[in-house]
Scaffold this active site. Sequence first.
Site, PDB file in Angstrom:
ATOM      1  N   HIS A 154      -0.808   0.696  15.761  1.00  0.00           N
ATOM      2  CA  HIS A 154       0.292   1.246  15.099  1.00  0.00           C
ATOM      3  C   HIS A 154       1.644   0.883  15.886  1.00  0.00           C
ATOM      4  CE1 HIS A 154      -3.197   3.699  13.105  1.00  0.00           C
ATOM      5  NE2 HIS A 154      -2.429   3.498  12.097  1.00  0.00           N
ATOM      6  N   GLU A 157       1.013  -1.372  -0.042  1.00  0.00           N
ATOM      7  CA  GLU A 157       0.134   0.060  -0.035  1.00  0.00           C
ATOM      8  C   GLU A 157       0.953   1.290  -0.085  1.00  0.00           C
ATOM      9  OE1 GLU A 157      -2.023  -0.892   3.645  1.00  0.00           O
ATOM     10  OE2 GLU A 157      -2.825  -2.621   2.658  1.00  0.00           O
ATOM     11  N   GLU A 196      -4.183  -7.159   2.641  1.00  0.00           N
ATOM     12  CA  GLU A 196      -2.946  -7.740   3.036  1.00  0.00           C
ATOM     13  C   GLU A 196      -3.334  -9.129   2.680  1.00  0.00           C
ATOM     14  OE1 GLU A 196      -4.523  -5.677   4.922  1.00  0.00           O
ATOM     15  OE2 GLU A 196      -3.270  -4.043   5.307  1.00  0.00           O
ATOM     16  N   GLN A 254       1.926  -2.270   5.604  1.00  0.00           N
ATOM     17  CA  GLN A 254       2.129  -0.772   6.189  1.00  0.00           C
ATOM     18  C   GLN A 254       2.385  -0.642   7.586  1.00  0.00           C
ATOM     19  OE1 GLN A 254      -0.889   2.309   5.542  1.00  0.00           O
ATOM     20  NE2 GLN A 254       0.467   2.700   3.770  1.00  0.00           N
ATOM     21  N   PHE A 255       1.771  -1.592   8.654  1.00  0.00           N
ATOM     22  CA  PHE A 255       2.087  -1.590   9.818  1.00  0.00           C
ATOM     23  C   PHE A 255       2.020  -3.065  10.312  1.00  0.00           C
ATOM     24  CE2 PHE A 255       0.921   2.810   9.597  1.00  0.00           C
ATOM     25  CZ  PHE A 255       1.740   3.589  10.491  1.00  0.00           C
ATOM     26  N   ALA A 256       2.958  -3.583  11.069  1.00  0.00           N
ATOM     27  CA  ALA A 256       2.788  -4.902  11.602  1.00  0.00           C
ATOM     28  C   ALA A 256       1.385  -5.297  12.188  1.00  0.00           C
ATOM     29  CB  ALA A 256       3.992  -5.197  12.780  1.00  0.00           C
ATOM     30  N   ASP A 257       1.020  -4.024  12.754  1.00  0.00           N
ATOM     31  CA  ASP A 257      -0.535  -4.246  13.399  1.00  0.00           C
ATOM     32  C   ASP A 257      -1.559  -4.927  11.974  1.00  0.00           C
ATOM     33  OD1 ASP A 257      -0.116  -2.365  15.968  1.00  0.00           O
ATOM     34  OD2 ASP A 257       1.085  -1.837  14.093  1.00  0.00           O
ATOM     35  N   TYR A 258      -1.139  -4.440  10.776  1.00  0.00           N
ATOM     36  CA  TYR A 258      -1.932  -4.844   9.852  1.00  0.00           C
ATOM     37  C   TYR A 258      -2.024  -6.171   9.177  1.00  0.00           C
ATOM     38  CZ  TYR A 258      -2.928   0.140  10.193  1.00  0.00           C
ATOM     39  OH  TYR A 258      -3.150   1.603  10.466  1.00  0.00           O
ATOM     40  N   PRO A 272      -4.831  -9.978   8.757  1.00  0.00           N
ATOM     41  CA  PRO A 272      -5.452 -10.265   7.687  1.00  0.00           C
ATOM     42  C   PRO A 272      -4.783 -11.254   6.690  1.00  0.00           C
ATOM     43  CG  PRO A 272      -5.923  -7.878   7.863  1.00  0.00           C
ATOM     44  CD  PRO A 272      -4.768  -8.417   8.508  1.00  0.00           C
TER      45      PRO A 272
END
Lengths: 337, 413
Positions: free
Chosen positions: A129, A29, A60, A82-86, A89
């Site tokens: 984040h 992204e 993702e 974009q962030f490890a938190d994402y 999925p």
Amino acid sequence: MPSMNMVQALNSAMDVMLTRDPNVLIFGEDVGFYGGVFRVTEGLQKKHGMQRVFDTPIAEGGMLAVAVGMGAYGLRPVVEVQFADYIYPATDQLISEAARLRYRSAGEFWAPITVRAPCGGGIFGGQTHSQSPEAIFTHVCGLKTVIPSNPYDAKGLLISAIEDDDPVVFFEPKRLYNGPFDGHPDRPARSWAQHRQSEVPEGYYAIPLGQAAIVRPGAAVTILAYGTMVHVALAGAEEAGVDAEVIDLRTLLPLDIDTITASVAKTGRCVIAHEATRTSGFGAELAALVQERCFYHLEAPIVRVTGWDTPYPHVFEWEYFPGPKRVADGIRQAMAE
Amino acid sequence: MDTVPPSSEPLRLHIPPHRSMPGQHPDFSYFRLPPAGGFQRPDIDAPASETHPLSNALIRVLDDDLAVGEWDPKLDPETLRQGLRWMMLTRAYDDRMYRAQRQGKTTFYMKCTGEEAIGVAQAMALLPDDMLFATYRQQGLLIARGYPLVDMMCQCYANARDPLKGRQLPVLYSSRKYSFFSLSGNLGTQFPQAVGWAMASAYKGDRRIAAGWIGEGATAEPDFHHALTFAAVYRAPVVLNVVNNQWAISSHQEVAGGEEATFAARAVGFGLATLRVDGNDFLAVYAATRWAADRARANHGATLIELFTYRAGSHSTSDDPSRYRPEDEPATWPLGDPIARLRDHLIRLGEWSEERHAALEKELTEKVRADNREAEKFGTLDQGPQFSAATMFEDVYKEMPWHLQRQREELGV
């Protein structure tokens, strides 16, 4: 030799690999025209073209799925989450597919994918984040997990990850992108310029996966850390006034067990520091391995200094973050007996 | 001012009905049979929107045993006989392996009875090195590509010659040589992977395309939507197939979202080409697949094909359909049996006969029996032999890391 921050070093690694290998593709992204929200892919699309560095839909799971298909074809996709938190999925494609493909096809197909994801807190990112989900991935057979702590390592390890024929999850501690951070948010931010490991060769070099680095030799206690916590551990040891040996694991899996074992056998004491939550964190695995191999060398219980078992709270960031004071307390606890 | 709209009734939750209960008459009232030959065939470079009316159609070619309409692929009799042969071989193979499971020679099996036209006609409409990302119910793809039955049996028997070394559940085949991607037991995951493979092929300037399959039940998974999104955004050269056999184990297609819209209609919102096809009509399946493959190969992007069919058998050897649907539902399904329909067409053309059909059936049964004897020489799941347990630590990684070497020593192999 040029001085680079971690963003520039990672960018350089991808630039080198795009140049060397036409099968390397970069996508995620906002990574194309814009160059990524942390600027890690800046200029790569302009230099290497739209076909090789491009934006993806916000999916993702879709990104990882197409990466598996591309890997099966013979490409080496590098995917930015974009962030490890994402990354959640994408876990089905990572865990059930990428990690299992070589095994289930008896070596006929594999997924030489690198997944880059900024991890960790310290930037007031709140609970979506700031996470450090590395232990989820070290628990998955078939994946490799890497977390660098400085620009030189970041470039050399990312090149190795891209060249690796197994899927690699590559976490980038985002608080380290622009400078080393010792866990004191109240002090002025430092840049990488003065740091020894900001000297990064412009061309190709690789640091093998699975090799830890002793960043501070010492005799009194071993501190096992990775990512941001390497710098926090150094500060904590100084504040405790203890001659600690600080080991930067660099790769969590495969793990450099020999360096760890040799150090704890020498010091007889062990502190494990990570930013991630404690329960079932990677520290639990490290503690188990250390006691299995060094039980008769240990003079005190192993101490874990970690994030609390809560979501990463926005306003209590520094109460959550295992800073130098908590590391120093942990060292004193390990030294007390 | 009154901001609450007047309503005579409180809200109520809709749960899709279970239409066909065991012991009742089959209810096909949801199904409308359009005439064969009734739909136009757009050019392969037509805008996707020209295909969108076909998302609510049902492309059929065979009518009263004759081929009619624009979608008739005009295959020569020899090709039709070859298709019939592959379908009959698929059924004979299924029957043999189903019995082998009942005999305890393997743990598990899945038949594709009634869906043979899908694997076979589609393999014939694609080129041999197009990459296939199938589900577990397209064994016809492998068979029509000439993959040895003995190898398939050895996989199911997990024996000493199992190409997958005893690591995979029976029927989850993989063959790089036959461009057949490793099957996953997780539903839907391979569908967007097919798109990724196709993107890679396009990136490299290759000429090969990819094809993916998913069941109508698994279209509810996010992977289905990922596949359509990425296929549309990057115009990937891929043929995306939804096999709507109407039953996801015991759940009817309405539970997957088939009550108000067709599965082919999903493509409309993505701007993809789409076709809805009688999956039991060998000629229609071939024609639609060929159209989509030609379109993909000519850089006009992906097509979503809904293959409307009926799962005549159980989901697997682990379930009993008489517990959740009328026992005579398979026999009364209006679109019939794909093998019988192609047989009758060939007979009507004067290119086949009942006698030749019976002789072929006998020949194929004998071939499967002989292949099975050969496969059993290398072992069965219950009797062995199998690969050495030491091999189970291999291929987790390209090179075995120390912790797996230690664990292998711990197992003592």
